[in-house]
Scaffold this motif. Sequence first.
Motif, mmCIF file in Angstrom:
data_model
loop_
_atom_site.group_PDB
_atom_site.id
_atom_site.type_symbol
_atom_site.label_atom_id
_atom_site.label_comp_id
_atom_site.label_asym_id
_atom_site.label_seq_id
_atom_site.Cartn_x
_atom_site.Cartn_y
_atom_site.Cartn_z
ATOM 1 N N HIS A 1 0.819 -1.212 0.000
ATOM 2 C CA HIS A 1 0.000 0.000 0.000
ATOM 3 C C HIS A 1 0.856 1.266 0.000
ATOM 4 O O HIS A 1 0.361 2.360 0.298
ATOM 5 N N GLY A 2 2.137 1.107 -0.322
ATOM 6 C CA GLY A 2 3.006 2.261 -0.482
ATOM 7 C C GLY A 2 3.454 2.917 0.800
ATOM 8 O O GLY A 2 3.862 4.079 0.792
ATOM 9 N N GLU A 3 3.423 2.199 1.922
ATOM 10 C CA GLU A 3 3.818 2.778 3.202
ATOM 11 C C GLU A 3 5.111 2.178 3.737
ATOM 12 O O GLU A 3 5.393 2.267 4.937
ATOM 13 N N GLY A 4 5.902 1.589 2.864
ATOM 14 C CA GLY A 4 7.154 0.995 3.312
ATOM 15 C C GLY A 4 6.915 -0.247 4.144
ATOM 16 O O GLY A 4 5.793 -0.749 4.244
ATOM 17 N N LEU A 5 7.961 -0.747 4.756
ATOM 18 C CA LEU A 5 7.852 -1.962 5.567
ATOM 19 C C LEU A 5 7.474 -1.592 7.004
ATOM 20 O O LEU A 5 8.178 -1.895 7.972
ATOM 21 N N ARG A 6 6.328 -0.962 7.129
ATOM 22 C CA ARG A 6 5.870 -0.494 8.432
ATOM 23 C C ARG A 6 5.528 -1.666 9.344
ATOM 24 O O ARG A 6 5.048 -2.706 8.899
#
Length: 348
Positions: free
Chosen positions: A55-60
């Motif tokens: 979802h484009g939020e990095g490896l959160r």
Amino acid sequence: MKAVGRNLATLIVVALVCLYSGGFGLLAARAYDAHETGGAFDLGNYAQALWYAAHGEGLRLTTVPEFGTTRFAMHVEPVLFLLAPLYAVAGYDPRFLLWLQAVVIGLGGIPLYALARRRLADDRAALGIVFAYLLLPALESVTLFDFHAVGLMPTLTLAGCYFLDRALITPSDQRGLWWERTLRGRAETCIDTRTRWIPLLLSALCFGLALSTKEDVPLHLLLLGLYLMLMRRRWCVGAAMSLTSAIWFYVAVFLVIPAARPDGSHSPYLGFFSQLGSTPAEILSSPLRTPGAWLKLLTAPDTLHGIGMLTLPFALTPFLGLPFLIVAAPTFAIALFSSNPLMHRLET
């Protein structure tokens, strides 16, 4: 007749790979359905990080706030960015990761067979090595114990070694990757000089992907590069591999992980090696700084048991692989010198 025997052996290897991948993939998926996986700390962490990455939020990551808010605070695994789109296509089902791991690990039998067949010039002996590899309890444990990006590394490294072996063969030197002066069997057909870059490029691609599976993998390839320089006198290839690996190890361990940690400290897993030091530099230099502590850990009952688990299934033959076996030293050291008891036994 030899061609028939070789084709039959190849078909058996393919069948073994399919059987391993399908069987262990099914076992891992059924363990997930039965709530018998390791829980949020392994598979759950990967599932969450991949969901955010897709979802484009990095490896959160939110499951271990004391470590940090990103997967990079625990491990450096850029390969996850490549897996995120596949995970999304699979409907964000964690079982996809279990199947992927089983299939990729099983596929390692193919480059292993190709390497062994060329090295031994004996299809049956090469087939036996693949049998032993796929029956290795340690490998099966990795396949069944949740998902870990580094579980993809053995197959990628084997594939890299296969392509590198092909690229190093010349009319005047048939040894390829190996250090001995002679090989049993007939001479190999050399790759045309104009197309030698193809297996070399494929080798670099496989090794590059292997580097992206965990921050300690560069140590293996650094040693492989040293081996190429010292034992094979392949200075350019070896130096490029060692230098690239050393730089990536430094970036991952000394820059990326501290930057992702709330307090700027090193990896939380360094605590597993507190008897050897408190920083990566101290731990790596411990054989020289504190040889007594290092030797004590090496001869501890748990350590000897761990060495046995990794080598007895092969009838101790890995020790005959020196000096090439040195390439595996980092994994042996991490698994055997850790104070974490989980590192000394097989997990399923």
